[in-house]
Enzyme design. Structure first.
Site, PDB file in Angstrom:
ATOM      1  N   ARG A 229       0.846  -1.184   0.000  1.00  0.00           N
ATOM      2  CA  ARG A 229       0.000   0.000   0.000  1.00  0.00           C
ATOM      3  C   ARG A 229       0.884   1.236   0.000  1.00  0.00           C
ATOM      4  O   ARG A 229       1.918   1.286   0.682  1.00  0.00           O
ATOM      5  CB  ARG A 229      -0.944   0.019   1.220  1.00  0.00           C
ATOM      6  N   GLU A 258      -2.325   7.798  -4.038  1.00  0.00           N
ATOM      7  CA  GLU A 258      -3.510   7.123  -4.576  1.00  0.00           C
ATOM      8  C   GLU A 258      -4.754   7.462  -3.771  1.00  0.00           C
ATOM      9  O   GLU A 258      -4.706   7.629  -2.554  1.00  0.00           O
ATOM     10  CB  GLU A 258      -3.323   5.603  -4.510  1.00  0.00           C
ATOM     11  N   HIS A 289      -0.673   0.271  -9.626  1.00  0.00           N
ATOM     12  CA  HIS A 289      -1.376  -0.660  -8.729  1.00  0.00           C
ATOM     13  C   HIS A 289      -1.895  -1.874  -9.505  1.00  0.00           C
ATOM     14  O   HIS A 289      -3.069  -2.245  -9.415  1.00  0.00           O
ATOM     15  CB  HIS A 289      -2.529   0.043  -8.015  1.00  0.00           C
TER      16      HIS A 289
END
Length: 316
Positions: A229, A258, A289
Site C-alpha cells: 500500500r 492514490e 497498482h
C-alpha cells in the site's frame, strides 16, 4: 430464507454466475452514490465490493440485515472491520487469489531495476546505445528481506527459490517462517538486507512505517520494492534516501498519493515535489497498482470469493 447480494463493483462473470447457480439472488449497482446505496442496503444480506468506497460505521448502521461483506481483493482497509465484527457481519477477502500475480510482479520489478531494463529500452528508442552505462547487477548472492509474511510474502519467497539468495522475513506474527524464508527480528533484517520488499497491509501500525529513520537503520544501501500500500512509505523520505544513495532504486506499484478506491491517482496543478522526483527518476519503476491485476488473478479472485461465500452458508 433467500440471500440477496448487492454487487457494487464489476468482477469476473463467474462470481455472479456461480452464486446464482448456488441459489443466491444477485443485484448489481455500479453507479449509485454511497448515500444511495445506504438507502437500500437494509434489503440485502450480502455485499460484494472491490474498492469503490469506504464501508464505515454510518454505512453499517444502515445495513441492518447484512450478514457478510466480501471484498474481491486482498486487504480490508476500506472496511470498519471492528464495527462490522461487533454486528456479527462476516468479512471475506481473497488474498489467495492474487498472491501469485503480486509475487511475479515483484520479481519482475527487481530484475528490471537490477538490469536497468526501463532505462536501456528508453535509450534504444531514442537512438542511444550505451552498454557500459547500463551494466547491471545480479540477484544471486544478495539478501532479500521481506516485511509481511502472509499470502503475498510467502508467494514472493517461493519465486526466489530459483536464485542463489538468502531470504529473510519479518512479521508481527510469530512462527510464520518456512523453508523459503527464515523469520528474523526487524533488526537482523535491517542488518543484512540488500533488497527490501513490502507485503504488508495498511494499518495504524504500518502507516508511514518506511520513513527516514527506518531506511537509515539498514546497514547496507538497499533497493526497495513496494507492492503493498502506498501510504506505508513516506514518499519524501524515500526520495531523500534516493538522493543520498542510501536507496539505490525503487519499484513502486503503489503510491502515497492514490485515492482510497485505487482507481485514480491524486494529481492537481501542484504535483508534490517528491512525486515529481519519482516521475523524473531513472532509478525508479512505477506501475499503476497492477501487481495483483492479471487476467488469471481476475478469475482466481472471483473464484475464491464464491467459494468462501458458499462455505459461509454450507453450500457446496
Amino acid at each position: 430464507m433467500d440471500i440477496k447480494i448487492l454487487h457494487i463493483d464489476s468482477n469476473h462473470p463467474l462470481l455472479w454466475n456461480q452464486l446464482e447457480q448456488a441459489g443466491f439472488i444477485n443485484h448489481a449497482d455500479f453507479t449509485s452514490t454511497k448515500q444511495e446505496i445506504e438507502a437500500k442496503i437494509q434489503d440485502y444480506q450480502g455485499i460484494v465490493i472491490r474498492s469503490r468506497f469506504k464501508i464505515d460505521k454510518q454505512f453499517l448502521d444502515k445495513a441492518t440485515n447484512l450478514q457478510f461483506i466480501a471484498r474481491v481483493g486482498a486487504g480490508l482497509e476500506s472496511i470498519d472491520c471492528d464495527y462490522a465484527a461487533s454486528k456479527n457481519i462476516a468479512l471475506i477477502a481473497a488474498p489467495e487469489g492474487n498472491c501469485n500475480a503480486v509475487a511475479e510482479h515483484t520479481l519482475g520489478m527487481i530484475l528490471s531495476l537490477f538490469n536497468k531494463l526501463n532505462i536501456a529500452d528508453s535509450e534504444i528508442r531514442s537512438g542511444e546505445w550505451n552498454r557500459e552505462k547500463n551494466r547491471g547487477h545480479e540477484l544471486d548472492g544478495k539478501t532479500v528481506g521481506i516485511i509481511g509474511y502472509g499470502n503475498m510474502g510467502k508467494a514472493f519467497a517461493k519465486k526466489l527459490r530459483g536464485f542463489d539468495v538468502e531470504v529473510l522475513c519479518y512479521d508481527i506474527k510469530e512462527n510464520v517462517g518456512d523453508a523459503n524464508a527464515r523469520q528474523v527480528s526487524l533488526q537482523e533484517l535491517q542488518q543484512k538486507t540488500d533488497v527490501l520488499s513490502l507485503h504488508i497491509p495498511w494499518t495504524p501500525i504500518t502507516d508511514k512505517m518506511v520513513n527516514s529513520d527506518f531506511i537509515n537503520a539498514f546497514a547496507k544501501n538497499i533497493w526497495i520494492i513496494n507492492t503493498s500500500r502506498g501510504k506505508n512509505i513516506i514518499t519524501a523520505d524515500l526520495v531523500t534516501a534516493m538522493q543520498s544513495g542510501k536507496v539505490l532504486g525503487a519499484g513502486l506499484d503503489v503510491l502515497e498519493y492514490e485515492k482510497l478506491s485505487f482507481e485514480n491517482l491524486f494529481q492537481n496543478k501542484n504535483t508534490p515535489e517528491a512525486f515529481q522526483y519519482l516521475l523524473d527518476g531513472r532509478k525508479v519503476i512505477l506501475t499503476p497498482h497492477i501487481a495483483g491485476w492479471t487476467y488469471e488473478s481476475h478469475e482466481r479472485l472471483a473464484q475464491v470469493i464464491v467459494d468462501k461465500i458458499k462455505a459461509l452458508y454450507g453450500k457446496k
